[in-house]
Write a protein that holds these residues in place. Structure first.
Motif, PDB file in Angstrom:
ATOM      1  N   THR A 169       0.848  -1.190   0.000  1.00 33.15           N
ATOM      2  CA  THR A 169       0.000   0.000   0.000  1.00 33.15           C
ATOM      3  C   THR A 169       0.885   1.241   0.000  1.00 33.15           C
ATOM      4  O   THR A 169       1.708   1.427   0.909  1.00 33.15           O
ATOM      5  CB  THR A 169      -0.910   0.020   1.230  1.00 33.15           C
ATOM      6  OG1 THR A 169      -1.681  -1.184   1.264  1.00 33.15           O
ATOM      7  CG2 THR A 169      -1.852   1.225   1.183  1.00 33.15           C
ATOM      8  N   ASP A 171       1.059   5.670  -1.444  1.00 35.39           N
ATOM      9  CA  ASP A 171       0.274   6.800  -1.921  1.00 35.39           C
ATOM     10  C   ASP A 171       0.505   6.989  -3.422  1.00 35.39           C
ATOM     11  O   ASP A 171       1.316   6.307  -4.042  1.00 35.39           O
ATOM     12  CB  ASP A 171       0.604   8.069  -1.145  1.00 35.39           C
ATOM     13  CG  ASP A 171       2.087   8.375  -1.155  1.00 35.39           C
ATOM     14  OD1 ASP A 171       2.812   7.734  -1.943  1.00 35.39           O
ATOM     15  OD2 ASP A 171       2.535   9.246  -0.398  1.00 35.39           O
ATOM     16  N   TRP A 203      -3.621   1.296  -3.713  1.00 33.19           N
ATOM     17  CA  TRP A 203      -3.492   2.744  -3.586  1.00 33.19           C
ATOM     18  C   TRP A 203      -4.093   3.195  -2.249  1.00 33.19           C
ATOM     19  O   TRP A 203      -5.135   2.699  -1.812  1.00 33.19           O
ATOM     20  CB  TRP A 203      -4.214   3.444  -4.735  1.00 33.19           C
ATOM     21  CG  TRP A 203      -3.498   3.321  -6.043  1.00 33.19           C
ATOM     22  CD1 TRP A 203      -2.584   4.171  -6.585  1.00 33.19           C
ATOM     23  CD2 TRP A 203      -3.641   2.253  -6.991  1.00 33.19           C
ATOM     24  NE1 TRP A 203      -2.144   3.715  -7.804  1.00 33.19           N
ATOM     25  CE2 TRP A 203      -2.773   2.541  -8.083  1.00 33.19           C
ATOM     26  CE3 TRP A 203      -4.395   1.086  -7.027  1.00 33.19           C
ATOM     27  CZ2 TRP A 203      -2.655   1.708  -9.183  1.00 33.19           C
ATOM     28  CZ3 TRP A 203      -4.280   0.253  -8.115  1.00 33.19           C
ATOM     29  CH2 TRP A 203      -3.420   0.560  -9.178  1.00 33.19           C
ATOM     30  N   CYS A 204      -3.446   4.150  -1.623  1.00 30.93           N
ATOM     31  CA  CYS A 204      -3.894   4.650  -0.326  1.00 30.93           C
ATOM     32  C   CYS A 204      -5.157   5.487  -0.506  1.00 30.93           C
ATOM     33  O   CYS A 204      -5.140   6.534  -1.165  1.00 30.93           O
ATOM     34  CB  CYS A 204      -2.787   5.484   0.315  1.00 30.93           C
ATOM     35  SG  CYS A 204      -3.228   6.170   1.922  1.00 30.93           S
ATOM     36  N   CYS A 205      -6.265   5.047   0.094  1.00 33.72           N
ATOM     37  CA  CYS A 205      -7.538   5.768  -0.038  1.00 33.72           C
ATOM     38  C   CYS A 205      -7.474   7.132   0.645  1.00 33.72           C
ATOM     39  O   CYS A 205      -8.074   8.101   0.174  1.00 33.72           O
ATOM     40  CB  CYS A 205      -8.669   4.936   0.555  1.00 33.72           C
ATOM     41  SG  CYS A 205      -9.013   3.396  -0.313  1.00 33.72           S
ATOM     42  N   HIS A 207      -4.953   9.111   0.886  1.00 38.75           N
ATOM     43  CA  HIS A 207      -4.248  10.064   0.025  1.00 38.75           C
ATOM     44  C   HIS A 207      -5.127  10.488  -1.151  1.00 38.75           C
ATOM     45  O   HIS A 207      -5.114  11.654  -1.567  1.00 38.75           O
ATOM     46  CB  HIS A 207      -2.944   9.429  -0.485  1.00 38.75           C
ATOM     47  CG  HIS A 207      -2.071  10.369  -1.237  1.00 38.75           C
ATOM     48  ND1 HIS A 207      -1.824  10.249  -2.589  1.00 38.75           N
ATOM     49  CD2 HIS A 207      -1.392  11.479  -0.833  1.00 38.75           C
ATOM     50  CE1 HIS A 207      -1.026  11.228  -2.983  1.00 38.75           C
ATOM     51  NE2 HIS A 207      -0.740  11.983  -1.934  1.00 38.75           N
TER      52      HIS A 207
END
Length: 239
Positions: A169, A171, A203-205, A207
């Protein structure tokens, strides 16, 4: 004891015995045992209330459905056939078992213990997530994707978990895309990634939401600046 009944007239009469007219205009009072007076109207209303209560008690009430407390209902749902028969269907395998009127759940418990699909679900639910920080690494500039990849893979090798990584995970920075691509290429050589690495890059939610909010705030940047300056002016005013 027999109650004494008296007629009290509103108009005074000279005769000892009240006339018919005074009797018709009189107030009806019942004296019991010489110590207690009961209004006849209240007595009649109380009798009517008692009758109404008796009538309510005699009416039939719909039986409240008993709340299901057994754990088997986590795996079954109620279904009704066209002929009105009530059955219980297993949510996982679809097996239908006749519902017993007395609330017997022994066949359902037996099926929960024998159903292979339920066993598989209960076995996956035994998984416990453990969270721990393995290391802090200082990556010297320039912060290129290759440098970050080398530092990350070195940590995985030190902990001997390079073949046990499932997801990564990060950004939404282009540098991280390089890190993910090179790490996937390395791990795919050992064929240790789930479904060929299709679920590896996460993908970092947080961010993503931050980027969306910042983009929206950029449209009203001037308004936000004016509001902030107004608040500063009001707070600085002595009055």
């Amino acid at each position: 004891m027999t109650p004494n009944i008296q007629y009290l007239t509103e108009l005074e009469s000279t005769a000892d015995t009240p006339t018919m007219e005074s009797t018709q205009n009189s107030e009806f009072v019942v004296t019991i045992a010489g110590d207690r007076e009961v209004d006849a109207v209240s007595a009649v209303a109380g009798a009517e209330q008692i009758d109404a209560t008796n009538n309510e008690e005699s009416t039939t009430f719909t039986k409240r459905k008993r709340k299901k407390t057994s754990g088997v209902w986590e795996y079954f749902r109620l279904v009704k056939l066209l002929d009105g028969t009530d059955l219980c269907e297993c949510i996982h395998c679809g097996l239908k078992i006749k519902k017993f009127k007395k609330g017997i759940t022994t066949p359902f418990h037996r099926h929960v213990g024998d159903c292979p699909k339920i066993k598989a679900v209960n076995k996956d639910s035994d998984f416990k997530l453990h969270k721990c920080i393995l290391n802090f690494v200082d990556v010297p500039p320039p912060y290129s994707g290759v440098c970050i990849y080398d530092s990350l893979f070195k940590c995985l090798k030190e902990w001997n978990i390079e073949t046990k990584v499932t997801t990564l995970t990060v950004d939404n920075v282009k540098t991280n895309d390089v890190v993910v691509r090179k790490l996937m290429e390395n791990l795919n050589l050992q064929k240790k990634l789930v479904v060929g690495g299709k679920l590896f890059h996460v993908w970092c939610c947080a961010h993503i939401l931050n980027l969306l909010v910042q983009d929206c705030l950029g449209e009203i940047e001037d308004i936000i600046h004016n509001v902030r300056e107004s608040v500063k002016h009001v707070n600085a005013y002595p009055g």
